[in-house]
Design a protein around this motif. Structure first.
Motif, short mmCIF file in Angstrom:
data_model
loop_
_atom_site.label_atom_id
_atom_site.label_comp_id
_atom_site.label_asym_id
_atom_site.label_seq_id
_atom_site.Cartn_x
_atom_site.Cartn_y
_atom_site.Cartn_z
N ASP A 55 -38.30 -19.80 5.56
CA ASP A 55 -39.32 -20.39 6.66
C ASP A 55 -40.76 -19.97 6.05
O ASP A 55 -41.67 -20.60 6.94
N ILE A 56 -40.80 -18.95 5.58
CA ILE A 56 -42.47 -17.88 5.34
C ILE A 56 -42.91 -18.32 3.92
O ILE A 56 -44.35 -18.03 3.96
N VAL A 57 -41.73 -18.65 3.06
CA VAL A 57 -42.34 -18.92 1.70
C VAL A 57 -42.28 -19.96 1.39
O VAL A 57 -43.63 -20.44 1.21
N TRP A 58 -41.49 -20.74 1.83
CA TRP A 58 -41.95 -22.43 0.83
C TRP A 58 -42.33 -23.35 2.58
O TRP A 58 -41.28 -24.50 2.53
N THR A 59 -43.68 -22.93 2.83
CA THR A 59 -43.94 -23.73 3.52
C THR A 59 -45.54 -24.26 3.43
O THR A 59 -46.06 -22.34 3.22
N TRP A 106 -43.86 -12.17 6.72
CA TRP A 106 -43.01 -11.81 5.50
C TRP A 106 -42.57 -10.20 6.00
O TRP A 106 -41.32 -9.73 5.60
N HIS A 107 -43.59 -9.04 6.43
CA HIS A 107 -43.55 -7.91 6.98
C HIS A 107 -42.22 -7.24 8.16
O HIS A 107 -41.63 -6.41 7.47
N SER A 108 -41.75 -8.29 8.55
CA SER A 108 -41.53 -8.71 9.41
C SER A 108 -39.59 -8.84 8.83
O SER A 108 -38.50 -8.27 9.32
N VAL A 109 -39.32 -9.66 7.42
CA VAL A 109 -38.07 -9.50 7.07
C VAL A 109 -37.80 -8.38 6.46
O VAL A 109 -36.63 -8.23 6.77
#
Length: 190
Positions: free
Chosen positions: A129-133, A145-148
């Motif tokens: 959800d954060i990388v491929w959008t 990213w930091h949350s994951v």
């Protein structure tokens, strides 16, 4: 008998040097209040590759006490396609308490189970959800990213740290405002 401070420093120092020079090498240790070595875990690149291929079944045997410090040697092993034993890593433990085994298993997971993490649906969904959008701004990507990383306790994962350092060259959030129409060719249309 625990390993004394001098021997522990020498042994741990040698393994930590390997860790500096061999990016696939993992080593973790902990000491007690008197600086005596209580636990030491290590795994090299070949062991990690063995785990990726043959890690569906694993055993660890904490019955070996054949060293001069009476520490328990704990090999993590599996079986390859030829029915031979393969190593996934090993440890030395000064005591067999629930705390030392929890520490050991955390070290093992940290060093070897990236494949398992990628198969975790929640992790896979959140990272995708954060990388491929291209709908996120760079600031939104950073927060996500930091949350994951925090939620999955991945702050010590060297591979993720390396790809994060290169984020501006591959994360869509960083080039979403770039015009890409010049890259399209007639052969790329269907």
């Amino acid at each position: 008998m625990f390993i004394n401070e001098y021997d522990a420093e020498m042994m741990v120092g040698n393994l930590m040097k390997k860790k500096e020079h061999l990016p696939e090498f993992s080593c973790e240790y902990f000491t007690d209040d008197e600086s005596c070595l209580v636990g030491l875990f290590w795994s090299n690149g070949e062991s990690k590759r063995n785990y990726q291929v043959f890690g569906d079944i694993m055993s660890f045997d904490a019955t070996y006490r054949s060293n001069r410090y009476s520490m328990v040697f704990v090999p993590f092993t599996g079986i390859d396609n030829h029915n031979n034993n393969v190593s996934f890593g090993a440890a030395l433990l000064a005591s067999e308490t629930p705390e030392t085994y929890k520490w050991l298993l955390r070290c093992f997971l940290k060093a070897l189970v990236g494949v398992t993490l990628c198969n975790t649906t929640d992790f896979k969904q959140r990272i995708c959800d954060i990388v491929w959008t291209d709908s996120l701004s760079p600031d939104e990507f950073e927060v996500g990213w930091h949350s994951v990383i925090q939620d999955f306790d991945l702050s010590d994962n060297n591979w993720l740290a390396d790809i994060y350092d290169m984020r501006e060259s591959w994360i869509p959030a960083y080039y979403r405002d770039e015009l890409m129409s010049g890259l399209m060719r007639t052969t790329s249309r269907y």
